[in-house]
Design a protein around this motif. Structure first.
Motif, mmCIF file in Angstrom:
data_model
loop_
_atom_site.group_PDB
_atom_site.id
_atom_site.type_symbol
_atom_site.label_atom_id
_atom_site.label_comp_id
_atom_site.label_asym_id
_atom_site.label_seq_id
_atom_site.Cartn_x
_atom_site.Cartn_y
_atom_site.Cartn_z
ATOM 1 N N VAL A 1 -0.671 7.554 3.741
ATOM 2 C CA VAL A 1 -0.646 7.055 5.119
ATOM 3 C C VAL A 1 0.797 6.732 5.519
ATOM 4 N N SER A 2 1.557 6.120 4.597
ATOM 5 C CA SER A 2 2.936 5.753 4.959
ATOM 6 C C SER A 2 3.828 6.985 5.057
ATOM 7 N N LEU A 3 3.569 7.974 4.201
ATOM 8 C CA LEU A 3 4.341 9.221 4.269
ATOM 9 C C LEU A 3 4.104 9.890 5.618
ATOM 10 N N HIS A 4 2.851 9.872 6.043
ATOM 11 C CA HIS A 4 2.433 10.485 7.297
ATOM 12 C C HIS A 4 3.005 9.702 8.487
ATOM 13 N N PHE B 1 3.220 18.182 -1.649
ATOM 14 C CA PHE B 1 2.558 18.185 -2.971
ATOM 15 C C PHE B 1 1.692 16.953 -3.180
ATOM 16 N N TYR B 2 2.063 15.847 -2.483
ATOM 17 C CA TYR B 2 1.289 14.605 -2.656
ATOM 18 C C TYR B 2 -0.148 14.799 -2.169
ATOM 19 N N CYS B 3 -0.314 15.585 -1.071
ATOM 20 C CA CYS B 3 -1.682 15.767 -0.548
ATOM 21 C C CYS B 3 -2.528 16.562 -1.533
ATOM 22 N N PHE C 1 12.660 4.589 -7.986
ATOM 23 C CA PHE C 1 12.885 5.097 -6.638
ATOM 24 C C PHE C 1 11.619 5.623 -5.986
ATOM 25 N N PHE C 2 10.953 6.527 -6.712
ATOM 26 C CA PHE C 2 9.742 7.156 -6.183
ATOM 27 C C PHE C 2 8.651 6.107 -6.002
ATOM 28 N N SER C 3 8.527 5.247 -6.993
ATOM 29 C CA SER C 3 7.431 4.283 -6.979
ATOM 30 C C SER C 3 7.558 3.281 -5.829
ATOM 31 N N LEU C 4 8.782 2.862 -5.539
ATOM 32 C CA LEU C 4 8.949 1.863 -4.475
ATOM 33 C C LEU C 4 8.913 2.482 -3.076
ATOM 34 N N SER C 5 8.846 3.806 -2.973
ATOM 35 C CA SER C 5 8.874 4.522 -1.680
ATOM 36 C C SER C 5 10.210 4.384 -0.967
ATOM 37 N N VAL C 6 11.305 4.310 -1.712
ATOM 38 C CA VAL C 6 12.604 4.150 -1.049
ATOM 39 C C VAL C 6 13.280 5.498 -0.840
ATOM 40 N N GLY C 7 13.968 5.639 0.269
ATOM 41 C CA GLY C 7 14.857 6.782 0.446
ATOM 42 C C GLY C 7 14.481 7.795 1.501
ATOM 43 N N MET C 8 13.301 7.645 2.119
ATOM 44 C CA MET C 8 12.965 8.621 3.163
ATOM 45 C C MET C 8 12.536 7.986 4.475
ATOM 46 N N GLY C 9 12.584 6.674 4.561
ATOM 47 C CA GLY C 9 12.282 6.059 5.851
ATOM 48 C C GLY C 9 10.852 5.556 5.992
ATOM 49 N N ALA C 10 10.043 5.614 4.909
ATOM 50 C CA ALA C 10 8.671 5.103 5.014
ATOM 51 C C ALA C 10 8.712 3.574 5.168
ATOM 52 N N LEU C 11 9.503 2.913 4.331
ATOM 53 C CA LEU C 11 9.596 1.447 4.436
ATOM 54 C C LEU C 11 10.332 1.059 5.715
ATOM 55 N N GLY D 1 0.827 -1.215 0.000
ATOM 56 C CA GLY D 1 0.000 0.000 0.000
ATOM 57 C C GLY D 1 0.855 1.257 0.000
ATOM 58 N N SER D 2 1.986 1.207 0.680
ATOM 59 C CA SER D 2 2.885 2.364 0.680
ATOM 60 C C SER D 2 3.494 2.571 -0.705
ATOM 61 N N SER D 3 3.932 1.475 -1.299
ATOM 62 C CA SER D 3 4.635 1.608 -2.582
ATOM 63 C C SER D 3 3.690 1.933 -3.736
ATOM 64 N N VAL D 4 2.580 1.214 -3.784
ATOM 65 C CA VAL D 4 1.642 1.439 -4.888
ATOM 66 C C VAL D 4 0.893 2.747 -4.643
ATOM 67 N N GLY D 5 1.117 3.709 -5.516
ATOM 68 C CA GLY D 5 0.466 5.002 -5.290
ATOM 69 C C GLY D 5 0.343 5.777 -6.579
ATOM 70 N N LEU D 6 0.297 7.105 -6.425
ATOM 71 C CA LEU D 6 0.201 7.957 -7.613
ATOM 72 C C LEU D 6 1.369 7.694 -8.548
ATOM 73 N N GLY D 7 2.497 7.287 -7.971
ATOM 74 C CA GLY D 7 3.681 6.979 -8.772
ATOM 75 C C GLY D 7 3.408 5.891 -9.800
ATOM 76 N N ASN D 8 2.578 4.926 -9.455
ATOM 77 C CA ASN D 8 2.310 3.818 -10.375
ATOM 78 C C ASN D 8 1.260 4.176 -11.415
ATOM 79 N N ILE D 9 0.184 4.818 -10.957
ATOM 80 C CA ILE D 9 -0.982 4.938 -11.840
ATOM 81 C C ILE D 9 -1.024 6.287 -12.544
HETATM 82 N N1 PFF Z 1 5.536 5.192 -3.711
HETATM 83 C C1 PFF Z 1 4.525 6.212 -3.716
HETATM 84 C C2 PFF Z 1 3.896 6.246 -5.095
HETATM 85 O O1 PFF Z 1 4.278 5.475 -5.973
HETATM 86 O O2 PFF Z 1 3.016 7.072 -5.297
HETATM 87 C C3 PFF Z 1 5.041 7.570 -3.310
HETATM 88 C C4 PFF Z 1 5.873 7.548 -2.059
HETATM 89 C C5 PFF Z 1 5.326 7.102 -0.852
HETATM 90 C C6 PFF Z 1 7.196 7.950 -2.121
HETATM 91 C C7 PFF Z 1 6.106 7.038 0.287
HETATM 92 C C8 PFF Z 1 7.981 7.900 -0.978
HETATM 93 C C9 PFF Z 1 7.421 7.439 0.199
HETATM 94 F F1 PFF Z 1 8.171 7.388 1.259
#
Ligand code: PFF
Length: 445
Positions: A319-322, A102-104, A222-232, A19-27
């Protein structure tokens, strides 16, 4: 960190993390990036990036999270006490606020488009969808109100806690998301332009591939997998020892990629059926898709399903960003989860309002040609996420070293990890070097 909970079930772990990874980045982002970069060749390169770069980065974040059972800042602090490594976590928190900003706003747009699609009048003859989107997104109050509404939903989920909020929402929403994607994908396959759309997606044509294509694919991964900011990292701090980090990393990367490709199958056959350029850019989902739906029978139904899909994907990622930020604030300042989440909500809404206004009335205030919205987007995807990922792989590869990798990936001897040497090589060399390449490219261009 007393009373720190874990996810209750393995299925919950997977659904929440996916749920964290699949987001606006994918679709939203993946189809237009693929469209802009020539389709199938981009997708092949993207898959290569996920395997070589994405999986090692996920493993590194998982390792830091589960080994420390702490929020991003305290995780680095705990594993490397009295060193400046905790700054990596702090940078993640900062990145979280910036992406959230910007995501919100875009999450708010998806909510609004979903409800607008339910109304019959959206698909009356003669609607100019490009104008509609511009008028809506540059408006003063409406987009902000939608962003606030979206963030209240996120706040509600996060306040309910790890099991009752995050895990439960993943368990309910992710199956709905997959079902919607499947229904829309099958619909896509039966469109008149399906063959052309599928050819665009799956017949590799490397003639248009440039360095930019490769680097866009890396950034997108990178963006799509949610890597790099500590969400995972934060989510994995709620994993028990029974969770296999290796298996979970493959499931997350695999499902995330599958959703991106399915989103392509939803979007491109439709786009080709209506003779629209696949390289339409970020407007693909908010301008082109309504045009496509308007020309179909049952436009309201298909459009509502599509924007519901987008809203769900955006919500679980938000939710994961938050959560990454809330976990830090509530644990560090010993605040209740609800109070910490409310605090984060207020900051995110202020940043979101600025982002939204920067597309409209504050549009004249720019820095280097970028308004606040674009600046946050650029700063996070071009600089902060790659840098966070780079430092995390260096931390795991060189500071923690092979013994911790073996111990954590095997869950202290519970699972056999056959590819340990490969992972070590990827984490120590391949991932940092590739990330450095994206980073430098973005900085220099
Ligand atoms: N992976 C999310 C997307 O594909 O929309 C965006 C995202 C969520 C990026 C959480 C980074 C993060 F930590």
């Amino acid at each position: 960190m007393q009373n720190r909970t874990n996810f209750a079930t393995k299925l919950g772990v997977i659904l929440a993390t996916v749920g964290s990874s699949v987001g606006l980045g994918n679709i939203w982002r993946f189809p237009f990036e693929a469209g802009r970069n020539g389709g199938s060749a981009f997708i092949l390169i993207y898959v290569g990036c996920v395997l070589l770069l994405g999986i090692p980065c996920i493993l590194a974040e998982f390792l830091v999270g589960r080994r420390s059972h702490a929020n991003p800042v305290e995780a680095f602090g705990k594993l490397a006490p009295r060193t400046p490594w905790y700054l990596v976590g702090l940078m993640g928190i900062f990145t979280g606020f910036c992406i959230n900003g910007f995501y919100c706003v875009v999450t708010g747009w998806t909510f609004s488009y979903f409800l607008t699609s339910l109304r019959g009048s959206f698909f009356e003859d003669g609607t100019d969808y490009s104008r509609f989107f511009t008028e809506f997104s540059t408006g003063t109050w409406q987009p902000i109100l939608w962003a606030v509404l979206a963030m209240l939903a996120v706040h509600w989920v996060v306040s309910r806690g790890v099991r009752k909020g995050i895990e439960m929402s993943g368990r309910i929403l992710m199956p709905v998301l997959f079902l919607l994607l499947l229904v829309l994908g099958v619909r896509g396959l039966f469109m008149p332009g399906a063959a052309e759309g599928l050819r665009f997606l799956f017949m590799p044509d490397f003639s248009g591939v440039t360095a930019t294509t490769v680097l866009s694919a890396l950034g997108q991964a990178f963006f799509s997998l949610s890597v790099g900011m500590g969400a995972l990292l934060t989510y994995s701090s709620y994993f028990s020892d029974e969770v296999s980090l290796e298996k979970t990393a493959y499931q997350v990367a695999g499902l995330d990629t599958l959703v991106a490709i399915l989103a392509g199958i939803v979007v491109f056959p439709a786009v080709f059926s209506f003779g629209i350029q696949p390289s339409a850019g970020p407007g693909l989902v908010f301008v082109t898709m309504p045009e496509v739906f308007a020309g179909m029978p049952l436009s309201n139904l298909w459009s509502s399903l599509f924007y519901l899909l987008l809203a769900i994907a955006a919500l679980t990622s938000s939710v994961s960003l938050h959560e990454a930020v809330v976990a830090f604030i509530s644990e560090h300042f010993e605040l209740s989860r609800r109070k910490a989440s409310l605090f984060v909500l207020m900051i995110v809404v202020c940043m979101g309002a600025l982002c939204s206004l920067s597309i409209g009335v504050l549009g004249k205030y720019t820095l280097g040609g970028r308004n606040f919205f674009d600046m946050l987007d650029f700063l996070t995807s071009a600089f902060l996420l790659p840098f966070g990922g780079l430092l995390t792989t260096l931390f795991v590869g060189w500071k923690l070293g092979p013994a911790s990798l073996q111990e954590e990936l095997s869950s202290h001897g519970r699972y056999r990890v056959r590819l340990i040497k490969v992972y070590l090589f990827l984490i120590r060399f391949v991932a940092p070097i590739c990330i450095l390449a994206i980073f430098l490219f973005n900085l220099l261009m």
